[in-house]
Write a protein that holds these residues in place. Structure first.
Motif, short mmCIF file in Angstrom:
data_model
loop_
_atom_site.label_atom_id
_atom_site.label_comp_id
_atom_site.label_asym_id
_atom_site.label_seq_id
_atom_site.Cartn_x
_atom_site.Cartn_y
_atom_site.Cartn_z
N ARG A 1 0.80 -1.30 0.08
CA ARG A 1 0.11 0.11 0.05
C ARG A 1 0.86 1.21 0.13
O ARG A 1 1.46 1.44 0.82
N ASN A 2 0.55 1.96 -0.96
CA ASN A 2 1.52 3.29 -1.04
C ASN A 2 0.67 4.40 -0.50
O ASN A 2 0.46 5.67 -0.73
N TYR A 3 0.79 3.98 1.04
CA TYR A 3 0.26 5.21 1.82
C TYR A 3 1.23 5.95 2.66
O TYR A 3 2.15 5.64 2.95
N SER A 4 1.05 7.36 2.81
CA SER A 4 2.00 7.96 3.64
C SER A 4 1.19 8.25 4.91
O SER A 4 -0.04 8.54 5.13
N VAL A 5 1.91 8.30 6.02
CA VAL A 5 1.17 8.71 7.29
C VAL A 5 2.25 9.76 7.94
O VAL A 5 3.30 9.34 8.41
N ASN A 6 1.26 10.83 7.78
CA ASN A 6 1.68 11.99 8.28
C ASN A 6 1.62 12.14 10.03
O ASN A 6 0.39 12.37 10.21
N ALA A 7 2.72 12.42 10.50
CA ALA A 7 2.40 12.54 12.16
C ALA A 7 2.39 13.97 12.54
O ALA A 7 3.27 15.06 12.27
N GLN A 8 1.12 14.30 12.99
CA GLN A 8 0.96 15.82 13.31
C GLN A 8 0.64 15.75 14.84
O GLN A 8 -0.47 16.12 15.47
N GLY A 9 1.46 15.31 15.58
CA GLY A 9 1.39 15.39 17.10
C GLY A 9 2.18 16.34 17.80
O GLY A 9 3.54 16.92 17.40
N VAL A 10 1.83 17.15 18.83
CA VAL A 10 2.30 18.26 19.56
C VAL A 10 2.22 17.97 21.07
O VAL A 10 1.23 17.77 21.28
N PHE A 11 3.40 17.73 21.60
CA PHE A 11 3.74 17.54 22.94
C PHE A 11 2.58 18.47 23.94
O PHE A 11 2.57 19.77 23.64
N GLY A 12 1.87 17.80 24.54
CA GLY A 12 1.14 18.66 25.46
C GLY A 12 -0.42 19.31 24.78
O GLY A 12 -0.72 20.31 25.56
N ASP A 13 -0.52 19.07 23.61
CA ASP A 13 -1.53 19.72 22.90
C ASP A 13 -2.89 19.07 23.72
O ASP A 13 -2.88 18.27 23.96
N THR A 14 -3.93 20.06 23.25
CA THR A 14 -5.08 19.73 23.78
C THR A 14 -6.21 19.86 22.52
O THR A 14 -5.99 20.08 21.44
N THR A 15 -7.64 19.60 22.86
CA THR A 15 -8.54 19.46 21.59
C THR A 15 -8.59 20.81 21.20
O THR A 15 -8.63 21.00 19.70
N SER A 16 -8.54 21.95 21.95
CA SER A 16 -8.67 23.19 21.56
C SER A 16 -7.24 23.90 20.57
O SER A 16 -7.54 24.29 19.65
N GLY A 17 -6.29 23.25 21.05
CA GLY A 17 -5.05 23.53 20.24
C GLY A 17 -5.20 22.76 18.76
O GLY A 17 -4.67 23.27 17.86
N VAL A 18 -5.60 21.22 18.88
CA VAL A 18 -5.71 20.90 17.67
C VAL A 18 -6.87 21.65 16.61
O VAL A 18 -6.51 21.60 15.41
N LEU A 19 -7.86 21.99 17.40
CA LEU A 19 -8.85 22.82 16.37
C LEU A 19 -8.36 23.92 15.81
O LEU A 19 -8.51 24.28 14.66
N GLY A 20 -7.27 24.53 16.68
CA GLY A 20 -6.54 25.71 16.26
C GLY A 20 -5.61 25.63 14.96
O GLY A 20 -5.50 26.52 14.28
N ARG A 21 -4.97 24.45 15.00
CA ARG A 21 -4.30 24.01 13.86
C ARG A 21 -4.58 22.99 12.76
O ARG A 21 -3.96 22.44 11.95
N LEU A 22 -5.93 22.71 13.06
CA LEU A 22 -6.72 21.75 12.08
C LEU A 22 -6.41 21.97 10.60
O LEU A 22 -5.93 20.93 10.04
#
Length: 165
Positions: A57-78
């Protein structure tokens, strides 16, 4: 001139085919997505990508993890974390909301808002939370009891594999 035009047409068709067969997956969340405490190659997004490629499978998995992030932080960078063309998001977020004084209801609401926005963009959302919790119950965490070991990341990737394959 005709040969040049034919060559360009073949290149364009080849590029379009390669793009169509390439599925973009984004792993989105906080420190466990980032791979805190393990090497980048041991974190579940990289392990999952390697497992998918081993299956052809030619899939790429891009890691978008930020230490200490919260749901509001993820919403801000979604929008910047999940680019156009993304087909699937593996979502692992919410624990830091509670650790930073929020309630379970607030974490669930934030998670729900993230999932809703992604689904509105026609992006499939996979909740990695239950698989992460299973890894924790198996003792596959570092000394803090929160962050996965390399074995925990491999376990998580193997559990997610049938869901994205």
């Amino acid at each position: 001139m005709k040969a040049v035009i034919c060559s360009l047409a073949l290149l364009l068709v080849g590029a379009m085919s390669a793009t169509a067969s390439h599925a973009q997956i984004v792993a989105l969340g906080a420190s466990n997505v980032e791979g805190y405490g393990v090497s980048a190659g041991e974190a579940f997004p990289a392990v999952l990508e390697a497992m998918l490629r081993a299956k052809g499978r030619n899939y790429s998995v891009n890691a978008q993890g930020v230490f200490g992030d919260t749901t509001s932080g993820v919403l801000g960078r979604l929008d910047s974390a999940v680019p156009e063309g993304t087909r699937t998001v593996i979502l692992l977020i919410g624990g830091n909301d509670i650790r930073k004084g929020g309630t379970m209801q607030q974490a669930k609401a934030g998670y729900g808002e993230i999932a809703s926005r992604l689904k509105a963009r026609h992006i499939r959302v996979i909740n990695a939370g239950p698989y992460y919790q299973a890894a924790r119950k198996r003792g596959l965490t570092q000394g803090d009891g929160i962050h996965l070991t390399a074995a925990g990341h491999r376990y998580l990737a193997s559990e997610l594999l049938p869901l994205v394959n």
